[in-house]
Motif scaffolding. Sequence first.
Motif, PDB file in Angstrom:
ATOM      1  N   GLY A 178       0.827  -1.201   0.000  1.00 14.24           N
ATOM      2  CA  GLY A 178       0.000   0.000   0.000  1.00 14.24           C
ATOM      3  C   GLY A 178       0.858   1.246   0.000  1.00 14.24           C
ATOM      4  O   GLY A 178       0.658   2.158  -0.799  1.00 14.24           O
ATOM      5  N   VAL A 220       2.974   1.780  -3.392  1.00 13.53           N
ATOM      6  CA  VAL A 220       2.151   2.006  -4.581  1.00 13.53           C
ATOM      7  C   VAL A 220       1.450   3.367  -4.532  1.00 13.53           C
ATOM      8  O   VAL A 220       1.488   4.140  -5.485  1.00 13.53           O
ATOM      9  CB  VAL A 220       1.127   0.861  -4.759  1.00 13.53           C
ATOM     10  CG1 VAL A 220       0.133   1.189  -5.856  1.00 13.53           C
ATOM     11  CG2 VAL A 220       1.850  -0.449  -5.062  1.00 13.53           C
ATOM     12  N   ASP A 221       0.831   3.659  -3.397  1.00 11.84           N
ATOM     13  CA  ASP A 221       0.065   4.906  -3.291  1.00 11.84           C
ATOM     14  C   ASP A 221       0.968   6.140  -3.344  1.00 11.84           C
ATOM     15  O   ASP A 221       0.653   7.119  -4.012  1.00 11.84           O
ATOM     16  CB  ASP A 221      -0.753   4.918  -1.991  1.00 11.84           C
ATOM     17  CG  ASP A 221      -1.759   3.776  -1.974  1.00 11.84           C
ATOM     18  OD1 ASP A 221      -2.022   3.222  -3.052  1.00 11.84           O
ATOM     19  OD2 ASP A 221      -2.267   3.439  -0.888  1.00 11.84           O
ATOM     20  N   THR A 222       2.100   6.083  -2.616  1.00  9.80           N
ATOM     21  CA  THR A 222       2.959   7.268  -2.591  1.00  9.80           C
ATOM     22  C   THR A 222       3.597   7.496  -3.960  1.00  9.80           C
ATOM     23  O   THR A 222       3.752   8.628  -4.395  1.00  9.80           O
ATOM     24  CB  THR A 222       4.056   7.140  -1.531  1.00  9.80           C
ATOM     25  OG1 THR A 222       4.661   5.859  -1.643  1.00  9.80           O
ATOM     26  CG2 THR A 222       3.497   7.298  -0.132  1.00  9.80           C
ATOM     27  N   ARG A 223       3.965   6.398  -4.630  1.00  8.79           N
ATOM     28  CA  ARG A 223       4.539   6.561  -5.965  1.00  8.79           C
ATOM     29  C   ARG A 223       3.549   7.272  -6.897  1.00  8.79           C
ATOM     30  O   ARG A 223       3.900   8.204  -7.607  1.00  8.79           O
ATOM     31  CB  ARG A 223       4.906   5.192  -6.564  1.00  8.79           C
ATOM     32  CG  ARG A 223       5.439   5.316  -7.992  1.00  8.79           C
ATOM     33  CD  ARG A 223       5.404   4.007  -8.750  1.00  8.79           C
ATOM     34  NE  ARG A 223       5.634   4.232 -10.165  1.00  8.79           N
ATOM     35  CZ  ARG A 223       4.701   4.576 -11.036  1.00  8.79           C
ATOM     36  NH1 ARG A 223       3.452   4.741 -10.641  1.00  8.79           N
ATOM     37  NH2 ARG A 223       4.995   4.784 -12.302  1.00  8.79           N
ATOM     38  N   LYS A 224       2.307   6.820  -6.838  1.00  9.62           N
ATOM     39  CA  LYS A 224       1.279   7.370  -7.714  1.00  9.62           C
ATOM     40  C   LYS A 224       1.169   8.891  -7.517  1.00  9.62           C
ATOM     41  O   LYS A 224       1.121   9.653  -8.489  1.00  9.62           O
ATOM     42  CB  LYS A 224      -0.052   6.686  -7.405  1.00  9.62           C
ATOM     43  CG  LYS A 224      -1.128   6.921  -8.441  1.00  9.62           C
ATOM     44  CD  LYS A 224      -2.255   5.919  -8.246  1.00  9.62           C
ATOM     45  CE  LYS A 224      -3.299   6.028  -9.330  1.00  9.62           C
ATOM     46  NZ  LYS A 224      -4.261   7.098  -9.157  1.00  9.62           N
ATOM     47  N   LEU A 225       1.154   9.286  -6.254  1.00  6.66           N
ATOM     48  CA  LEU A 225       1.018  10.719  -5.952  1.00  6.66           C
ATOM     49  C   LEU A 225       2.138  11.557  -6.572  1.00  6.66           C
ATOM     50  O   LEU A 225       1.890  12.558  -7.243  1.00  6.66           O
ATOM     51  CB  LEU A 225       1.038  10.925  -4.431  1.00  6.66           C
ATOM     52  CG  LEU A 225      -0.281  10.754  -3.696  1.00  6.66           C
ATOM     53  CD1 LEU A 225      -0.062  10.904  -2.198  1.00  6.66           C
ATOM     54  CD2 LEU A 225      -1.308  11.776  -4.197  1.00  6.66           C
ATOM     55  N   GLY A 268       8.519   6.617  -3.684  1.00  4.36           N
ATOM     56  CA  GLY A 268       7.501   7.649  -3.748  1.00  4.36           C
ATOM     57  C   GLY A 268       7.999   8.967  -3.183  1.00  4.36           C
ATOM     58  O   GLY A 268       7.215   9.803  -2.752  1.00  4.36           O
ATOM     59  N   HIS A 298       4.667  -3.399  -7.476  1.00  2.49           N
ATOM     60  CA  HIS A 298       3.399  -3.463  -8.204  1.00  2.49           C
ATOM     61  C   HIS A 298       3.066  -4.872  -8.689  1.00  2.49           C
ATOM     62  O   HIS A 298       2.098  -5.056  -9.409  1.00  2.49           O
ATOM     63  CB  HIS A 298       3.426  -2.495  -9.392  1.00  2.49           C
ATOM     64  CG  HIS A 298       3.393  -1.061  -8.969  1.00  2.49           C
ATOM     65  ND1 HIS A 298       4.504  -0.406  -8.497  1.00  2.49           N
ATOM     66  CD2 HIS A 298       2.391  -0.164  -8.917  1.00  2.49           C
ATOM     67  CE1 HIS A 298       4.184   0.836  -8.177  1.00  2.49           C
ATOM     68  NE2 HIS A 298       2.907   1.020  -8.418  1.00  2.49           N
ATOM     69  N   SER A 303     -11.064  -0.913  -4.688  1.00  2.00           N
ATOM     70  CA  SER A 303      -9.745  -0.273  -4.704  1.00  2.00           C
ATOM     71  C   SER A 303      -8.757  -1.079  -5.549  1.00  2.00           C
ATOM     72  O   SER A 303      -7.805  -0.546  -6.091  1.00  2.00           O
ATOM     73  CB  SER A 303      -9.210  -0.140  -3.282  1.00  2.00           C
ATOM     74  OG  SER A 303      -9.101  -1.426  -2.700  1.00  2.00           O
ATOM     75  N   ASN A 304      -8.986  -2.387  -5.677  1.00  4.80           N
ATOM     76  CA  ASN A 304      -8.040  -3.205  -6.437  1.00  4.80           C
ATOM     77  C   ASN A 304      -8.602  -3.642  -7.788  1.00  4.80           C
ATOM     78  O   ASN A 304      -8.306  -4.723  -8.272  1.00  4.80           O
ATOM     79  CB  ASN A 304      -7.618  -4.423  -5.605  1.00  4.80           C
ATOM     80  CG  ASN A 304      -8.812  -5.266  -5.138  1.00  4.80           C
ATOM     81  OD1 ASN A 304      -9.961  -4.856  -5.280  1.00  4.80           O
ATOM     82  ND2 ASN A 304      -8.535  -6.435  -4.590  1.00  4.80           N
TER      83      ASN A 304
END
Lengths: 477, 262
Positions: free
Chosen positions: A30, A33-38, A265, A322, B179-180
Amino acid sequence: MQVQSKNFRKTAKKALLDADLRVAMGRAEGGFVDTRKLVVEELDNFQEYREFARDTKNHVLAHLDYYLTKFESNVQASGGQVHWASNGEEVNRIVVDICKRPEIKKITKGKSMVSEEFALNAGLEAADFQVIETDLGEYIIQLANETPSHIIAPAVHKTKQAVTDLFDEYHREAGYPRVVERLDIVNQARQVLRDHFCTADVGITGGNFLIADTGSIALITNEGNGDLTANLPKIHIVVTSIEKVIPDMQALGGFLRLLGRSATGQIMSVYTTLFNGPKRIDDLDGPEEFHVVLVDNGRSEILGTQFQDILRCIKCGACMNHCPVYTNIGGHAYGWVYPGPMGSVLTPLMVGQKNAPDLPYACTLNGRCKTVCPVMIPLPDLLRKHRNNLVEMGESKRFQRWGMWVWAQVARNPRLYFLMTSLYVRKLNVLARLLLVFRRGSFKHIPMLGAWTSTRDFPVPSTATFQGQWKKRKRSE
Amino acid sequence: MNGESKPKKNEQIALLVTCLSDLFRPQIAHATVELIEKLGYRVDVPAQTCCGQPAYNAGEEDKTRMLAENMIRIFEPYRYVVGSSGSCVATIKEHYPRLFREGTSEYEQCMKFAQKTYELSTFLVDFIQVNLEKKPLFDKQPVRITYHDSCSGLRELGIRSQPRKLLRDRLGIDISEISNSEVCCGFGGLFCVKYPEISTRMVDNKIEGIEHVEADVLLGGDLGCLMNIAGRLRRVGSKTRVYHYAELLTETVPGPAIGYQE
């Protein structure tokens, strides 16, 4: 490092049952993945940087000899020494030879995945040196006597509780208390490591980019341990591999925009250090000797092959973060230094396809890795090429090859295909009635298809294939 | 040029049945036919087999090439080909051209085939730019619907908004997103039987997402994934039903879900 990739199936299965691993990996997935996206979305021309990085690496790989010799002469010009090592044994010998002096006892080490390829630590310990890993994650797994399970987060598989126990076991004797909170754990590691930094005789680090133009080595870290390892001891040895060379500082700028974002990220990692030879006369500090060991270890053999794209890899870890397979089984199942998608491409090339037969297949070809790779390596395509090679070498499973052959013979002939598929659905229908699941609509078990039906139902087909139904419709029209 | 300008009324369009739909879910192919016919086109279904995707992903390039040549020949007479599976269409559009040497006549034929072949939702939304008429969905309302973006369609063909638009136009519903939705379900063709334990964990993660939004129905555009998810849902006793998105766009109320007979 010993190759364990042949045990992929067994270790992966075991990993799936490891509840701690699940907790640890779930959190990491989590976060990464999330921080990279931002931070990627924040940069409106991220794609342009990816293309720039891809093209730059391709250019360098096409002229690798030129850039490496240029790098070498520029390191020498700034007072450093360059050593070429064609394999792991040579690296270990070179490093041991540099360190073999009566006054040298303790070696601190920054994070280096390259050094894992040939177990540099074990080689140094065999020569009676004390080696201390100084990256927090690496330090943790050194205490646990494990190997990294992720290329940038080596202890990602460890829970906080496991680290608490580990520190308690190893630090208690020196009078350190048991620490439970994250910050306390980090602070204790900092205190323990601080003593080592100040008393080390040699510091070994890796290098992220080798800048040909200036002979500089760029080291990107988050903990500052790399700088303490490099600058406090009298001797600094950089162990790095030949594909990391880039032309100039301008190129470095591009890669830096990609690396931090893709890896953790971060817009930029906390420390970006350029090492340029030993301490100069006017310098207040720095090492007296500066060595660079340029490692090949099989890379030049990948050059010019259909797998050359993998040499672009800047080891950011985005592909594994990922990867839905990696994030469920963790890195150890892959059985060697590099896990996840890039590892599944690289490992068979470096240790031999026969020693890693599962890796090219342990992928659903979902392509998520390819879309996040900062240097645009077509990872699923390269895995498919491995599969091609295994088939051509006759190394794929005989059962699979035979099944494919039969199926292809049927599928090349529409009339035969129609007959066989019509027969098949009818047989399944009969089976469904025999097993009393026809009205249920799903099989709970099908002979020969246990790999599916042991955990999943399988639908009962209609009594005729679509093509059969269509023929009927056409006849009635 | 083949497949570049919009088809005229009454023009013939070939259906790419896809083997899984042929064998296990003819309803999807029927729905696809209905949707295309309703736009005023004629549908033809030439006798066909498999695009070769399983062989291709198993590394069997020679067998794939043989099957590709077969398919190219079968669909040669048509100007448009439409299929309802993202991965089969992606095999034809993205991967077939890699099987032939550029500059050869086989390559030219292959490129023509690749160009004129469409996945159903991209055909309807991007190419024909249709606005489907609204219709009521199931008898009992309301129904919470979620969507699984199958990997090949999503990443190789850019399918994401198209089926959602069709569903919104037709049913007036918005997807309850999980979410997935873009994470692989663990099917992966042969992967799911080669590494069943890993595959099962992956589909369980998917189901966690589905349960989180309390979806009554899960839709998708690739039958392999849908059979995997439906099979696991049924095994763990979930109430969520699984359909191909095309099945919900037709005139009739959809029948039993995948893996159900009534």
